[in-house]
Design a protein around this motif. Structure first.
Motif, mmCIF file in Angstrom:
data_model
loop_
_atom_site.group_PDB
_atom_site.id
_atom_site.type_symbol
_atom_site.label_atom_id
_atom_site.label_comp_id
_atom_site.label_asym_id
_atom_site.label_seq_id
_atom_site.Cartn_x
_atom_site.Cartn_y
_atom_site.Cartn_z
ATOM 1 N N MET A 71 10.314 4.209 0.773
ATOM 2 C CA MET A 71 9.831 5.711 0.437
ATOM 3 C C MET A 71 10.718 6.398 -0.842
ATOM 4 N N ASP A 72 12.070 5.880 -0.716
ATOM 5 C CA ASP A 72 12.993 6.795 -1.836
ATOM 6 C C ASP A 72 12.755 6.053 -2.957
ATOM 7 N N ILE A 73 11.895 5.088 -3.422
ATOM 8 C CA ILE A 73 12.084 4.525 -4.788
ATOM 9 C C ILE A 73 11.272 5.305 -5.767
ATOM 10 N N THR A 74 10.172 5.597 -5.304
ATOM 11 C CA THR A 74 9.341 6.684 -6.265
ATOM 12 C C THR A 74 10.195 7.795 -6.619
ATOM 13 N N ALA A 75 10.530 8.628 -5.721
ATOM 14 C CA ALA A 75 11.565 9.723 -6.067
ATOM 15 C C ALA A 75 12.641 9.370 -6.935
ATOM 16 N N SER A 81 0.717 -1.272 -0.126
ATOM 17 C CA SER A 81 0.051 -0.196 0.005
ATOM 18 C C SER A 81 0.877 1.304 -0.012
ATOM 19 N N SER A 82 2.002 1.281 1.009
ATOM 20 C CA SER A 82 2.800 2.350 0.885
ATOM 21 C C SER A 82 3.550 2.540 -0.442
ATOM 22 N N LEU A 83 3.894 1.676 -0.990
ATOM 23 C CA LEU A 83 4.618 1.903 -2.379
ATOM 24 C C LEU A 83 3.771 2.120 -3.511
ATOM 25 N N PHE A 124 6.200 16.837 -7.995
ATOM 26 C CA PHE A 124 5.741 15.700 -7.297
ATOM 27 C C PHE A 124 5.953 15.845 -5.865
ATOM 28 N N SER A 125 5.328 14.826 -4.989
ATOM 29 C CA SER A 125 5.786 14.873 -3.578
ATOM 30 C C SER A 125 6.251 13.633 -3.143
ATOM 31 N N SER A 126 7.074 13.593 -2.098
ATOM 32 C CA SER A 126 7.689 12.295 -1.683
ATOM 33 C C SER A 126 8.185 12.554 -0.134
ATOM 34 N N PHE A 127 7.716 11.433 0.517
ATOM 35 C CA PHE A 127 8.305 11.222 1.936
ATOM 36 C C PHE A 127 9.973 10.917 1.861
#
Length: 651
Positions: free
Chosen positions: A556-560, A343-345, A573-576
């Protein structure tokens, strides 16, 4: 009560004492039963206990455990005891007897069931009952049952349950029917002495139900009396741990109904954190890939990738591929369970204790699916199990995934059967369904119990359990060859799939990680690093190890990272997380109840306290304890909670 003890002959007070004695025997039975299970757990799972634990600590654990056992038995018998106090004077002793017989039979039977089932639960999760057991309400119950039967073959447990339940029936009848003339004969006839004894009986029962004569009753926060986490977990008996699990699950679900943020009260700090998450892509750093494959591997954690296990050759494909791309071995997963990590990914929102499988986030600037579709990709999800599991199919559809595939699309069941198709079948399905400009999220299943893949015809080197000599010296504590064979198989299928796709689509981009740590380790005493980490690997045309020098990361670093690699320049975009190819590297990364810096990993225990393990000791640093950056962690989790609860739609 027997007819010879009717009220006219022996009196109300004597009936009260006799009934109190029977309740005492049932209380002792419950305490004995729970302590017996604790001793069995300590013996049966002795390989999980640290060699450094002392006899005094074991004694302290048993003594504290006795308090919990006393409290559990006392609470269960509170109703018959109170009825004995208030109904005996009213000549309603038959009601007292019936209630005591019924509750005595039920409560001892419950102790038996929870104690025996606890053996399987500890075997699977390394802990007594916790909130995971109630996550199964949204899981594939048939698959769970089949897994338990096939992996643990619980016929011995079922036989033990039958025998112990028969003993419970016999014992409760014995307590009820036995003559207690001697007890009545020695009881004083003085009204003053009878009053004193009655008061003592009441006080003793209250103390038993509290589990302590002290001002402090038996409580979970006082249970960690040893230096060994596993032994501490066994201090609380199966009955209490079962109810703590229900309580914890309720508290986690209450997070979704709270009007105030449970992590942080200062709204300005949350707003600042969310504002800092807003960023823009720095790329594209590589030519736009025609296809993206995001592989989330079931229970694929970092421990098998360490040099000390290299001779086992369990993850040779991953080792081969990691040399070609960006690889971070020391990465924290978003959560310790599959659906919460997945879910987080997908949403880009860290797991903060809220099961997102039943919520829909509207924070699209964080959503991986939205960001990929904004870059012109068709989104697809492939799962080796059934879409009814954790309602994952509905979850993916609600979050905008265009096409969703499952085991049903790949023939239903594989050789393992229980959770769906084998990884090889899943990857075959993927390879047949990847149009140009597609983003493909893949969730594997093979490295999951009951571990019944047929590996007899494979090249798995340890089919007969003949590990290299240095591993054989570890004795019987090492993980079974069959279980490790499933890890080997999942690595083989992943490697073959990547090789095939790279030949067919040379410009494809691959992201490979584990959903969470596996809860299975080669030896029985893994360190905190091995208990908490997963790897992250990104490879493809133009992706070089030189693009990143990060040593720690999180899911959480993967999307960025993907956005910096492929997105149009200056895309908002936004990223944690922080991009692995960016110039900025965080001092700390976070997972749920887990914190990591370059030197240490901290893990939160049952309370609010974090304990640490030194992963990379500095020169001259002998492992001095460092306080965890809990304030930064609280802000991180508060922002995640606020973002989700400020925008979700329940389903």
């Amino acid at each position: 009560m027997q007819a010879s003890f009717s009220a006219p002959k022996v009196g109300r007070w004597y009936l009260f004492i006799t009934e109190s004695w029977k309740i005492l025997l049932l209380w002792l039975s419950g305490v004995f039963l729970l302590m017996s299970f604790r001793l069995f757990y300590l013996f049966h799972f002795s390989e999980n206990i640290s060699l450094n634990i002392t006899a005094k600590q074991i004694f302290d654990a048993l003594a504290t455990g006795f308090k919990f056992d006393s409290s559990a038995a006392g609470v269960c018998l509170a109703i018959p005891f109170l009825l004995n106090c208030f109904l005996q004077p009213l000549r309603l002793d038959n009601w007292v007897r019936r209630v005591r017989n019924m509750i005595g039979l039920i409560y001892l039977s419950v102790f038996v069931l929870l104690g025996i089932c606890g053996i399987t639960y500890i075997s699977e999760y390394g802990t007594q009952y916790n909130y995971f057991m109630l996550e199964g309400l949204y899981d594939d119950q048939q698959a769970i049952l089949s897994t338990a039967i096939q992996q643990y073959k619980p016929w011995g447990s079922l036989l033990s349950i039958g025998i112990l339940l028969s003993c419970v029936v016999v014992w409760t009848r014995f307590v009820d029917k036995r003559s207690y003339r001697l007890l009545i004969n020695i009881c004083p006839k003085s009204r003053i002495k009878q009053a004193i004894i009655s008061i003592l009986v009441f006080v003793m029962f209250v103390c038993a139900a509290r589990g302590s004569f002290d001002s402090r009753p038996a409580s979970r926060k006082w249970s960690a009396v040893t230096t060994d986490p596993f032994v501490n977990n066994l201090v609380i008996n199966p009955f209490r741990s079962f109810f703590y699990a229900i309580q914890d699950y309720g508290e986690l679900n209450q997070l979704t109904t709270l009007s105030t943020n449970p992590y942080l009260a200062d709204k300005h700090e949350i707003d600042d954190a969310l504002l800092n998450n807003e960023t823009r892509s720095m790329g594209p750093l590589i030519q736009k890939p025609s296809r993206i494959f995001y592989i989330v591997m079931e229970s694929f954690d970092s421990w098998p990738l360490q040099d000390k296990y290299r001779d086992l050759a369990l993850t040779e494909n991953f080792h081969r591929l990691k040399a070609k791309g960006i690889y971070v071995e020391q990465a924290l997963p978003a959560a310790s369970s599959t659906m919460n990590s997945l879910s987080s990914l997908v949403t880009g929102i860290p797991f903060s204790g809220i099961n997102m499988s039943r919520l829909t986030s509207k924070a699209q600037t964080y959503s991986l699916i939205h960001l990929m579709e904004d870059q012109g990709y068709t989104s697809q999800f492939f799962y080796g199990g059934l879409l009814s599991w954790q309602t994952v199919g509905e979850f993916m559809s609600r979050h905008g995934v265009d096409h969703v595939y499952s085991a049903a699309n790949a023939g239903g069941k594989g050789s393992a059967g229980v959770w769906g198709v084998d990884d090889g079948q899943l990857f075959d399905l993927v390879s047949q369904s990847v149009p140009e400009n597609s983003f493909n999220l893949i969730m594997t299943t093979s490295y999951h119990g009951p571990f019944n893949l047929d590996l007899s015809a494979s090249d798995y080197p340890w089919k007969n359990g003949d590990y290299p000599v240095q591993f054989q010296r570890m004795g019987d504590e090492v993980l079974s060859a069959n279980t490790l064979g499933h890890l080997w198989y999942s690595d083989q299928m992943m490697g073959q799939f990547v090789d095939n796709m790279q030949r067919k689509y040379p410009d494809a981009l691959f992201i490979i990680t584990g959903d969470h740590y596996s809860r299975r380790y080669f030896h029985a005493k893994p360190n905190l690093y091995e208990l908490t980490h997963v790897p992250i690997l990104i490879l493809g045309q133009g992706v070089s190890p030189k693009l990143s020098n990060r040593t720690i990361a999180s899911h959480m670093d993967i999307t960025a990272t993907i956005m910096d690699l492929i997105a149009r320049s200056n895309t908002s975009f936004s990223s944690f997380g922080y991009s692995l190819v960016g110039s900025e590297a965080p001092e700390n990364v976070f997972g749920y109840k887990t914190i990591r810096d370059t030197e240490r990993v901290w893990k939160q225990g049952d309370g609010e306290q974090f304990y640490s393990y030194q992963v990379n000791p500095k020169q001259g640093d002998k492992g001095v304890e460092q306080p965890a950056p809990t304030l930064e962690y609280q802000t991180y989790m508060a922002a995640a909670w606020q973002l989700l609860m400020g925008s979700p739609t329940p389903h």
